[in-house]
Design an enzyme around this catalytic site. Structure first.
Site, mmCIF file in Angstrom:
data_model
loop_
_atom_site.group_PDB
_atom_site.id
_atom_site.type_symbol
_atom_site.label_atom_id
_atom_site.label_comp_id
_atom_site.label_asym_id
_atom_site.label_seq_id
_atom_site.Cartn_x
_atom_site.Cartn_y
_atom_site.Cartn_z
ATOM 1 N N TYR A 33 -11.691 12.143 13.952
ATOM 2 C CA TYR A 33 -12.440 10.986 14.460
ATOM 3 C C TYR A 33 -11.775 10.377 15.687
ATOM 4 O O TYR A 33 -10.541 10.326 15.757
ATOM 5 C CB TYR A 33 -12.469 9.877 13.395
ATOM 6 C CG TYR A 33 -13.406 10.152 12.246
ATOM 7 C CD1 TYR A 33 -14.778 10.245 12.448
ATOM 8 C CD2 TYR A 33 -12.903 10.277 10.953
ATOM 9 C CE1 TYR A 33 -15.634 10.464 11.379
ATOM 10 C CE2 TYR A 33 -13.750 10.496 9.878
ATOM 11 C CZ TYR A 33 -15.128 10.592 10.107
ATOM 12 O OH TYR A 33 -15.962 10.806 9.045
ATOM 13 N N ARG A 45 6.547 -18.971 -5.925
ATOM 14 C CA ARG A 45 5.291 -18.272 -6.191
ATOM 15 C C ARG A 45 4.680 -18.919 -7.425
ATOM 16 O O ARG A 45 3.714 -19.632 -7.338
ATOM 17 C CB ARG A 45 5.581 -16.776 -6.418
ATOM 18 C CG ARG A 45 4.378 -15.901 -6.544
ATOM 19 C CD ARG A 45 4.739 -14.417 -6.516
ATOM 20 N NE ARG A 45 5.610 -14.012 -7.620
ATOM 21 C CZ ARG A 45 6.006 -12.759 -7.827
ATOM 22 N NH1 ARG A 45 5.646 -11.801 -6.999
ATOM 23 N NH2 ARG A 45 6.784 -12.457 -8.846
ATOM 24 N N LYS A 59 3.548 -3.099 -14.961
ATOM 25 C CA LYS A 59 2.399 -3.714 -14.281
ATOM 26 C C LYS A 59 1.828 -2.743 -13.252
ATOM 27 O O LYS A 59 2.494 -1.784 -12.867
ATOM 28 C CB LYS A 59 2.846 -4.993 -13.598
ATOM 29 C CG LYS A 59 3.926 -4.735 -12.560
ATOM 30 C CD LYS A 59 4.553 -6.016 -12.060
ATOM 31 C CE LYS A 59 5.604 -5.697 -11.016
ATOM 32 N NZ LYS A 59 6.475 -6.824 -10.756
ATOM 33 N N MET A 66 -11.221 9.580 5.334
ATOM 34 C CA MET A 66 -11.303 8.945 4.017
ATOM 35 C C MET A 66 -10.777 9.873 2.907
ATOM 36 O O MET A 66 -10.003 9.452 2.052
ATOM 37 C CB MET A 66 -12.748 8.547 3.720
ATOM 38 C CG MET A 66 -12.876 7.709 2.465
ATOM 39 S SD MET A 66 -14.574 7.392 2.009
ATOM 40 C CE MET A 66 -15.111 6.302 3.300
HETATM 41 C C1 LIG Z 1 7.774 -6.572 -10.700
HETATM 42 C C2 LIG Z 1 8.723 -7.475 -11.276
HETATM 43 C C3 LIG Z 1 10.028 -7.044 -11.622
HETATM 44 C C4 LIG Z 1 10.552 -5.670 -11.345
HETATM 45 O O1 LIG Z 1 11.068 -5.567 -10.039
HETATM 46 P P1 LIG Z 1 11.723 -4.200 -9.514
HETATM 47 O O2 LIG Z 1 12.309 -4.546 -8.233
HETATM 48 O O3 LIG Z 1 10.601 -3.242 -9.404
HETATM 49 O O4 LIG Z 1 12.694 -3.809 -10.535
HETATM 50 C C5 LIG Z 1 10.844 -7.939 -12.278
HETATM 51 N N1 LIG Z 1 10.425 -9.187 -12.561
HETATM 52 C C6 LIG Z 1 9.200 -9.637 -12.217
HETATM 53 C C7 LIG Z 1 8.825 -11.020 -12.558
HETATM 54 C C8 LIG Z 1 8.310 -8.807 -11.560
HETATM 55 O O5 LIG Z 1 7.109 -9.253 -11.225
#
Ligand SMILES: *Cc1c(COP(=O)(O)O)cnc(C)c1O
Length: 819
Positions: free
Chosen positions: A714, A586, A489, A763
């Site tokens: 700046y 969540r 991701k 920037m």
């Molecule tokens: C991002 C994520 C992981 C991976 O977590 P790490 O600590 O980076 O290994 C595992 N499960 C879910 C649902 C995630 O969103």
């Protein structure tokens, strides 16, 4: 490639194997350990090694690729193939090693062997460069120095060779003895001894003694007393010894080292006289490796003048394949520095693992392999290219052009690099992956300039070998059969999309997971065919999910109902993943949803649960261990109820990276690896065996002398009360270098020195205080690497390493390396 003829029957006898041979006279010329890399399947012998995975799992692949001879240890695989030759042994690795020992015994060859903690491959390649004029050399391909790599390297010895150069690496006790028997060195070279003692050894001394076993029968031993831990000379191996040192009396006693531009001038005392050489590199490691080569040449009897003349011509060992963006939507794999058949095979594997473009093109120069006739050489190359499904070959040079008829694919030939450049406008490149592979003298970097996009001076380098190594690190921690879902991701935590996914697919990860549908679509378009889970499957993207065969995460009843509603009337068993909330609060189903969840799924057979999972909120932190246990139990109970209610099994998973390292009892059927793949694990101590996979670099644009009390940047925040020097570098907050790094909180590495920021971060740029340090325009600046880590940066601005990585903006070019 051996020219001693071995038959399969001969091997069966040597190995004393229980054998099932259908063709006893079959000649074996190649030993193969990877079912994907086969050049001449008929005469190849496949070893089902227990390496990354159990090699027995790949027997069918190997068979499908045409291999008919196998060494195995699992008798259950015996009946698999009726027409094959099968040697059943107790230990497949030991069998591979004994064949190498037998092979080595056929040749009375002078052999240089190299071991040590660092620099083995560079020293080996440099000795090759230095000695190639006088010997016909066989050497380890790349860094083939392991229990498996060494026998495969030694297997390449044949009649025409007059010198062997092999490297040997070990990671634990009692490994060197086997390598010694295989290599049987005449001359032994110890490069150095790393400071920390590796995991596999009780002490530094144990590590040294193990390494020295390689040289027990060597005639000459070349070493520095700085790395032999005070061992008396009488306990060192070698009938004669040749020492070099920067600090004490030695056969080659270095007295003076001075950097001159990009080179180093070195003086030493040798046989009572002062001698000198020029090492054409500026970094410390290269100077040391250069001195080791110098000592080797002198101990072999080369005159100091001759040694100097040769050392001066050393060239950098181009071990890294770079993957870059090219013109016209092409990807370019750049390897313009070496060309021989074994490195070509490795580069072709890398080309094949990048599936983002339908077409694959190779630009290849003449190859020169001493002692081989041209027809044989190019026939072998043509077979390799065909086997790797190359679509187009552009051959450059008179020799490859003369062999045109051997290549069975689209081809174009040019007499020289200049000839290609002259015709460049007429050569079309579009949406393809191009591998550029040329011998040094062809100067393919000129072609590279034409076909790659210019890289902005700030680059994120991703080391794909390190990524694969980290994957293996976690794989080693898993119980047998546990699957891996790799989290790619957020652009693979900032490090890339299909480039990373292709490597993970190649290394047989079981699942990939992305956050959004469009990330999944990008992977499919980039050649990813394995299952991909989408964690936030927005209803507007359901059609793309189905079209691209992506698997949605279902985290509540609404999304379940809308997905089922979306699926066509005849849809059946569409794979979905259920997210369970066990404490993150969540997303996810709660126990109260169970009844309706089961009813909905059972009443419509449109979806099938392929996995259920939950996410740990504090797996890296022992303060949360009790809560983690609670999450695990709650998940097990819930998953059990779902499984009972649905009447079938599915994959259970809860562990993320630190879950794997800290909660081995929670591996269940699968684990989800994220940040660990990139080299960070909050659940492990700092030195932990993970490799740095991501390095962020930038460059100095200008160096400025500032007077006392002049202000910098700046808001006039930066000030050097006594005046000094600042360097402006090409990275700012728009690149992902957070503004909070300003005013000295952030630090970067320039020429090995840690320097603070000064003033506010702009920037696109920021300023560093480099007072008292030699810095010039164009110098490389490390923002983070294995030394100055993402964890250090996270600490500087009180965030977590995840944010440091994922904040690096898309305008920072990604360059991928593969060795
Ligand atoms: C991002 C994520 C992981 C991976 O977590 P790490 O600590 O980076 O290994 C595992 N499960 C879910 C649902 C995630 O969103």
């Amino acid at each position: 490639m051996s020219n001693v003829i071995y038959t399969i029957d001969h091997f069966a006898k040597i190995l004393d194997a229980k054998s099932f041979i259908s063709n006893p006279e079959l000649k074996i010329t190649r030993l193969v350990i990877d079912s994907r890399s086969v050049i001449d399947p008929e005469n190849s012998l496949f070893f089902a090694l227990n390496a990354k995975r159990d090699g027995h799992e790949y027997l069918e692949d190997a068979y499908a690729n045409g291999i008919r001879s196998f060494v195995i240890s699992d008798s259950r695989c015996l009946e698999k193939f009726a027409d094959a030759n099968i040697l059943l042994v107790a230990d497949v690795l030991a069998a591979l090693q004994s064949l190498a020992i037998i092979h080595r015994e056929q040749y009375d060859l002078k052999v240089l062997a190299i071991t040590g903690s660092n620099g083995k491959t560079v020293v080996k390649e440099w000795l090759y460069q230095l000695l190639a004029a006088d010997f016909n050399i066989v050497r380890s391909p790349k860094s083939f120095n392991s229990q498996i790599g060494v026998p495969l390297s030694v297997w390449n010895i044949s009649e025409e060779h007059t010198l062997g150069i092999f490297e040997a690496g070990i990671s634990k006790e009692n490994e060197m003895e086997a390598l010694e028997k295989i290599i049987r060195p005449t001359i032994g070279i110890l490069t150095n001894l790393g400071e920390a003692h590796a995991e596999g050894f009780a002490s530094q001394k144990d590590k040294l003694l193990e390494k020295l076993k390689l040289f027990k029968d060597a005639e000459v031993f070349i070493y520095s007393p700085e790395y032999t831990l005070g061992l008396p000379v009488s306990e060192l191996p070698g009938q004669t010894k040749f020492s070099w040192s920067l600090k004490q009396k030695a056969d080659l006693q270095i007295s003076f080292i001075e950097p001159i531009e990009d080179r180093n001038y070195v003086r030493a005392i040798f046989k009572g006289a002062e001698i000198e050489c020029l090492i054409p590199f500026s970094d410390r490691a290269s100077v040391e490796n250069g001195i080791i080569c110098w000592a080797s040449l002198l101990s072999m009897g080369y005159s100091p003048e001759e040694a100097d003349a040769r050392l001066e011509k050393l060239t950098r060992v181009g071990m890294r394949l770079e993957l870059k963006n090219g013109i016209n939507q092409c990807s370019v794999i750049d390897d313009s520095y070496s060309a021989d058949t074994s490195s070509l095979a490795i580069a072709m594997d890398f080309l094949n693992l990048q599936n983002q473009h339908p077409k694959k093109t190779l630009i290849l120069s003449d190859l020169h392999e001493t002692g081989r006739n041209e027809v044989e050489l190019y026939t072998e190359i043509a077979a390799l290219l065909k086997q790797k499904n190359l679509n187009r070959l552009i051959g450059i040079g008179p020799h490859i052009s003369a062999s045109a008829a051997l290549f069975d694919m689209e081809t174009t030939f040019f007499e020289s690099t200049q000839d290609f450049i002259d015709h460049f406008p007429a050569v079309h490149f579009n949406n393809e992956t191009i591998l550029l592979k040329g011998a040094r003298k062809f100067e393919f970097e000129r072609i590279s300039k034409l076909i790659t996009q210019k890289v902005h001076d700030t680059v994120l380098e991703i080391d794909l070998n390190a990524l694969a190594g980290n994957l293996q690190f976690y794989r080693n921690k898993l119980q047998p059969g546990v699957k891996i879902m790799a989290m790619v991701k957020a652009f693979s935590y900032g490090s890339g999309s299909f480039e990373i996914a292709n490597v993970l697919q190649y290394h047989k990860v079981d699942y990939l997971a992305v956050a959004y549908t469009d990330e999944g679509v990008a992977l499919r378009k980039g050649g990813i065919t394995m299952p991909v889970m989408v964690m936030s499957p927005e209803p507007s993207a359901f059609d793309a999910i189905v079209k691209y065969k992506l698997e949605p995460e279902i985290y509540n009843l609404d999304i379940l109902n809308s997905f089922i509603g979306f699926l066509s009337a005849d849809a059946y068993d569409y794979p979905v993943h259920l997210k369970i909330d066990t404490g993150m609060h969540r997303l996810g189903f709660k126990e109260a949803d169970l009844k309706e969840l089961l009813e909905t799924i059972n009443s419509s057979r449109k979806v099938k649960v392929v996995s259920a999972f939950s996410h740990l909120v504090g797996s890296e932190d022992e303060h949360h261990d009790a809560f983690t246990k609670h999450q695990i139990e709650r998940f097990r109970a819930f998953a059990q109820e779902i499984s009972a209610g649905l009447g079938y099994k599915f994959i259970w998973h809860i562990s993320n990276t630190s879950g794997v390292t800290r909660h081995p009892e929670a591996q269940m059927d699968m684990v989800r690896l994220g940040i660990g793949l990139y080299g960070y694990d909050g659940g492990l101590p700092k030195k932990n065996g993970l490799q740095t996979a991501v390095v962020l670099k930038t460059t100095v644009t200008q160096v400025i002398e500032v007077k006392p009390n002049e202000t910098i940047g700046y808001g006039r925040n930066g000030i050097l009360p006594n005046g000094g020097t600042t360097a402006t570098v090409k990275i700012g907050y728009a690149d992902g270098y957070n503004r909070r790094f300003g005013n000295g909180r952030g630090k970067m590495l320039i020429n090995g020195k840690l320097v603070p920021t000064i003033g506010s971060i702009c920037m696109d740029m920021c300023m560093l205080d480099v007072t008292g340090i030699t810095v010039k325009t164009g110098d490389e600046v490390i923002v983070f690497n294995g030394e100055l880590t993402i964890a250090d940066l996270a600490e500087q601005i009180e965030t977590i390493p995840y944010e440091i990585l994922t904040n690096i903006s898309q305008r920072v070019k990604r360059v991928y390396f593969y060795e």
